[in-house]
Scaffold this active site. Structure first.
Site, PDB file in Angstrom:
ATOM      1  CD  GLU A  76     -15.041  27.106 -36.031  1.00 18.73           C
ATOM      2  OE1 GLU A  76     -16.012  27.847 -35.862  1.00 18.73           O
ATOM      3  OE2 GLU A  76     -14.681  26.266 -35.170  1.00 18.73           O
TER       4      GLU A  76
ATOM      5  CB  CYS B   3     -17.492  25.263 -24.175  1.00 16.86           C
ATOM      6  SG  CYS B   3     -17.517  27.010 -24.542  1.00 16.86           S
TER       7      CYS B   3
ATOM      8  CE  LYS C  63     -14.233  28.106 -32.421  1.00 17.66           C
ATOM      9  NZ  LYS C  63     -15.612  27.680 -32.706  1.00 17.66           N
TER      10      LYS C  63
ATOM     11  CD  GLU D 283     -23.450  51.732 -44.428  1.00 14.29           C
ATOM     12  OE1 GLU D 283     -24.306  52.618 -44.542  1.00 14.29           O
ATOM     13  OE2 GLU D 283     -22.237  51.935 -44.580  1.00 14.29           O
TER      14      GLU D 283
ATOM     15  CG  HIS E 199     -22.277  55.724 -44.142  1.00 19.29           C
ATOM     16  ND1 HIS E 199     -22.100  54.700 -45.042  1.00 19.29           N
ATOM     17  CD2 HIS E 199     -21.484  56.746 -44.547  1.00 19.29           C
ATOM     18  CE1 HIS E 199     -21.248  55.107 -45.977  1.00 19.29           C
ATOM     19  NE2 HIS E 199     -20.863  56.332 -45.701  1.00 19.29           N
TER      20      HIS E 199
ATOM     21  CB  CYS F 120     -16.353  27.786 -27.676  1.00 23.68           C
ATOM     22  SG  CYS F 120     -17.573  26.550 -27.288  1.00 23.68           S
TER      23      CYS F 120
ATOM     24  CE1 TYR G  63     -17.866  24.282 -34.207  1.00 23.10           C
ATOM     25  CE2 TYR G  63     -19.394  22.579 -34.871  1.00 23.10           C
ATOM     26  CZ  TYR G  63     -18.674  23.207 -33.887  1.00 23.10           C
ATOM     27  OH  TYR G  63     -18.747  22.775 -32.591  1.00 23.10           O
TER      28      TYR G  63
HETATM   29  P1  FAD Z   1     -19.207  19.184 -22.502  1.00 22.53           P
HETATM   30  O1  FAD Z   1     -18.874  20.606 -22.408  1.00 22.53           O
HETATM   31  O2  FAD Z   1     -18.477  18.353 -23.488  1.00 22.53           O
HETATM   32  O3  FAD Z   1     -18.963  18.574 -21.051  1.00 22.53           O
HETATM   33  C1  FAD Z   1     -19.057  17.215 -20.773  1.00 22.53           C
HETATM   34  C2  FAD Z   1     -18.108  16.901 -19.621  1.00 22.53           C
HETATM   35  O4  FAD Z   1     -18.388  15.607 -19.116  1.00 22.53           O
HETATM   36  C3  FAD Z   1     -16.650  16.870 -20.045  1.00 22.53           C
HETATM   37  O5  FAD Z   1     -15.908  17.740 -19.222  1.00 22.53           O
HETATM   38  C4  FAD Z   1     -16.229  15.425 -19.848  1.00 22.53           C
HETATM   39  O6  FAD Z   1     -14.880  15.295 -19.415  1.00 22.53           O
HETATM   40  C5  FAD Z   1     -17.185  14.987 -18.759  1.00 22.53           C
HETATM   41  N1  FAD Z   1     -17.457  13.545 -18.696  1.00 22.53           N
HETATM   42  C6  FAD Z   1     -17.793  12.717 -19.733  1.00 22.53           C
HETATM   43  N2  FAD Z   1     -18.064  11.480 -19.268  1.00 22.53           N
HETATM   44  C7  FAD Z   1     -17.897  11.532 -17.914  1.00 22.53           C
HETATM   45  C8  FAD Z   1     -18.059  10.572 -16.871  1.00 22.53           C
HETATM   46  N3  FAD Z   1     -18.458   9.315 -17.126  1.00 22.53           N
HETATM   47  N4  FAD Z   1     -17.786  10.939 -15.602  1.00 22.53           N
HETATM   48  C9  FAD Z   1     -17.391  12.222 -15.326  1.00 22.53           C
HETATM   49  N5  FAD Z   1     -17.239  13.165 -16.275  1.00 22.53           N
HETATM   50  C10 FAD Z   1     -17.505  12.825 -17.552  1.00 22.53           C
HETATM   51  N6  FAD Z   1     -20.101  25.478 -29.480  1.00 22.53           N
HETATM   52  C11 FAD Z   1     -20.489  26.760 -29.645  1.00 22.53           C
HETATM   53  O7  FAD Z   1     -21.598  27.130 -29.257  1.00 22.53           O
HETATM   54  N7  FAD Z   1     -19.677  27.682 -30.288  1.00 22.53           N
HETATM   55  C12 FAD Z   1     -18.424  27.320 -30.729  1.00 22.53           C
HETATM   56  O8  FAD Z   1     -17.714  28.164 -31.297  1.00 22.53           O
HETATM   57  C13 FAD Z   1     -17.995  25.996 -30.534  1.00 22.53           C
HETATM   58  N8  FAD Z   1     -16.764  25.609 -30.937  1.00 22.53           N
HETATM   59  C14 FAD Z   1     -16.343  24.336 -30.700  1.00 22.53           C
HETATM   60  C15 FAD Z   1     -15.071  23.972 -31.123  1.00 22.53           C
HETATM   61  C16 FAD Z   1     -14.605  22.701 -30.927  1.00 22.53           C
HETATM   62  C17 FAD Z   1     -13.217  22.331 -31.383  1.00 22.53           C
HETATM   63  C18 FAD Z   1     -15.451  21.737 -30.282  1.00 22.53           C
HETATM   64  C19 FAD Z   1     -14.972  20.338 -30.063  1.00 22.53           C
HETATM   65  C20 FAD Z   1     -16.722  22.085 -29.858  1.00 22.53           C
HETATM   66  C21 FAD Z   1     -17.181  23.389 -30.064  1.00 22.53           C
HETATM   67  N9  FAD Z   1     -18.466  23.790 -29.672  1.00 22.53           N
HETATM   68  C22 FAD Z   1     -18.878  25.080 -29.890  1.00 22.53           C
HETATM   69  C23 FAD Z   1     -19.420  22.825 -29.079  1.00 22.53           C
HETATM   70  C24 FAD Z   1     -19.476  23.004 -27.544  1.00 22.53           C
HETATM   71  O9  FAD Z   1     -18.185  22.894 -27.007  1.00 22.53           O
HETATM   72  C25 FAD Z   1     -20.412  21.965 -26.951  1.00 22.53           C
HETATM   73  O10 FAD Z   1     -21.668  22.060 -27.575  1.00 22.53           O
HETATM   74  C26 FAD Z   1     -20.598  22.146 -25.453  1.00 22.53           C
HETATM   75  O11 FAD Z   1     -19.372  22.096 -24.770  1.00 22.53           O
HETATM   76  C27 FAD Z   1     -21.541  21.063 -24.912  1.00 22.53           C
HETATM   77  O12 FAD Z   1     -21.640  21.146 -23.530  1.00 22.53           O
HETATM   78  P2  FAD Z   1     -22.004  19.859 -22.675  1.00 22.53           P
HETATM   79  O13 FAD Z   1     -22.192  20.343 -21.279  1.00 22.53           O
HETATM   80  O14 FAD Z   1     -23.084  19.114 -23.311  1.00 22.53           O
HETATM   81  O15 FAD Z   1     -20.728  18.910 -22.759  1.00 22.53           O
END
Ligand code: FAD
Length: 449
Positions: A183, A43, A51, A443, A438, A48, A179
């Protein structure tokens, strides 16, 4: 001597992992969180946040055009510097990354900047080779872009790389119609790229209301985005002049400067050692969990995108919070997945909460649908022929709103407030009883017929 090195070892410092680790630490747990890339996760670093900043940047293309109609003396051609926007976005990402790191350390959670893998129900191995133990392990490793394995796929990029481009591609082909595809199609189109979007079916944004997504399709085409439907990727080849030639079923080859895959995201469970600990993953690679985010190993939990429940940041955060409160504060609670609002930051944006019209008909049988199809005042003066569409779906039996879907300027900002009413179970009558504010676009919510 403590039995384990930590009370909680979190793998992945993204939206879910950071929230869970911080809250568990604030409840008094000894916490470590391993991150293999950058704290903040998808994110903050490549989702997010960057983006949305690109979406803001892109929107100036329209605002600058429209400004003339509002009396501003704007040159016909305004220069845009991708490098300036990109680097300013990086700066902001760096700032948030530091804030996230500080938040964790200020709460006493230890950050380990290394990849980690599970080796047993209470054991984690770090990339450096060190093994640590924890009473609980939390898998919060997120998801990663899925790239179809067609010939030449390595010549394409994903959203991860899109933020780092040297320049705006003159011609870009985006594969996918979810999406992220829509986007980025909007972003690059506003920056002046010739954008082609290809998809296997003729439906974009599958889970959104059909009228709303059709409106986006119509407006996107009007803005110059070329959609090629029923197109299956065959392959990418580099041409003699350094461009990329894309072949697909049902259409002529397309020559572009950049190919971006936005063909879904798969849970990050590869080489994570889950099988060694006995954690079950499903056929899509997602960690299987119960309503408490617990896997079938009592000491291992999983939250966020890696569980493939709802791939949204606020959901990952809520799952992290619920896990930490339940396990470390004796305050058991679960995440409620009903009426979760979501948005597409396209041009114009889409936002929705609850059931689509077809889902409501399928589920409830009797439904009443109210719409407002309007041209926002600002678009009228700007001579911009883009209409907004708001749609309210109500239960035919009791008038309760079961879905609200919108396309138009600021739709996500407006929907967030309206989603409270939908979540609270209000009826159409409650909206009718509310006096319109308004003149506003919002609205229209209380004037639907
Ligand atoms: P993540 O945030 O992906 O975090 C996982 C972390 O684990 C990463 O930092 C990764 O490096 C780390 N990792 C993975 N494997 C290992 C390992 N073995 N050892 C150590 N570290 C590791 N969601 C919204 O709600 N609104 C939006 O507008 C939106 N826009 C998005 C736009 C894009 C381009 C993308 C790709 C996603 C978007 N999302 C959006 C989705 C959102 O980013 C995810 O749903 C959210 O980040 C999920 O959080 P998470 O904690 O599950 O995983």
């Amino acid at each position: 001597m403590a039995k384990y090195d930590y009370d909680l070892f979190t793998i992945g410092a993204g939206s879910g992992g950071v929230r869970a680790s911080r809250v568990a630490a604030s409840h008094g747990a000894k916490v470590a969180v391993a991150e293999e890339y950058r704290v903040g996760g998808t994110c903050v670093i490549r989702g997010c946040v960057p983006k949305k900043l690109l979406v803001y940047g892109a929107h100036f293309a329209e605002d600058l055009k429209d400004a003339k109609r509002f009396g501003w003396d704007v040159p016909d051609r305004c220069d845009f510097s991708w490098a300036t926007l990109r680097d300013n976005v990086f700066e902001e990402v760096d700032r948030i990354n530091s804030v996230y790191r500080e938040t964790l350390t200020n709460h006493g959670a230890e950050i380990i900047d290394e990849r980690a893998e599970v080796v047993g129900p209470h054991e984690v191995k770090l990339a450096s080779g060190k093994t640590v133990t924890a009473k609980y392990i939390l898998i919060a490793t997120g998801a990663t872009p899925h790239v179809p394995q067609c010939p030449g796929h390595e010549l394409g990029i994903t959203s991860n790389e899109a933020f780092h481009l040297d320049d705006v591609p003159k011609r870009i082909l985006i594969a996918g119609a979810g999406y992220i595809a829509n986007e980025f199609a909007g972003i690059f189109n506003e920056f002046g790229s010739t954008v082609t979007l290809i998809n296997r079916t003729d439906v974009i944004l599958r889970n959104y209301d059909h009228q709303i997504r059709d409106r986006l399709l119509q407006i996107s085409m009007m803005k110059g985005i070329d959609f090629k439907f029923h197109a299956e990727f065959r392959g990418i080849e580099k041409t003699k002049n350094g461009c990329l030639s894309v072949s697909m079923t049902g259409h002529e080859d397309v020559e572009v400067d950049c190919v971006m895959f936005a063909t879904g995201r798969v849970p990050n469970t590869g080489r994570l050692g889950l099988d060694k600990a006995g954690v079950t993953v499903d056929d899509k690679g997602a960690v299987v969990v119960d309503d408490w985010s617990k896997t079938d190993v009592d000491s291992i939990y999983a939250i966020g995108d890696v569980t493939n429940r709802m791939q949204l940041t606020p959901i990952a955060i809520r799952e992290g919070q619920a896990f930490a409160d339940t396990v470390f504060n004796d305050d058991p609670h679960q995440v409620d997945y009903e009426n979760v609002p979501a948005a597409v930051f396209s041009h114009p944006p889409i936002a929705g909460v609850g059931m689509t019209e077809s889902k409501a008909k399928e589920t409830l049988g009797s439904v009443k649908v109210y719409t407002s199809d309007f041209r926002p005042m600002k678009n009228v003066l700007a001579n911009r022929n883009e209409r907004g569409l708001y749609k309210m779906i109500c239960d035919g039996e009791n008038g309760k709103i079961v879905g609200l879907h919108m396309i138009g300027p600021e739709a996500p900002e407006i929907l967030q407030a309206a989603a409270v009413a939908v979540k609270a179970g209000l009826t159409k009558q409650a909206f009718d009883d509310t006096v319109a504010l308004h003149p506003s676009m919002a609205e229209e919510l209380v004037l639907m017929k």
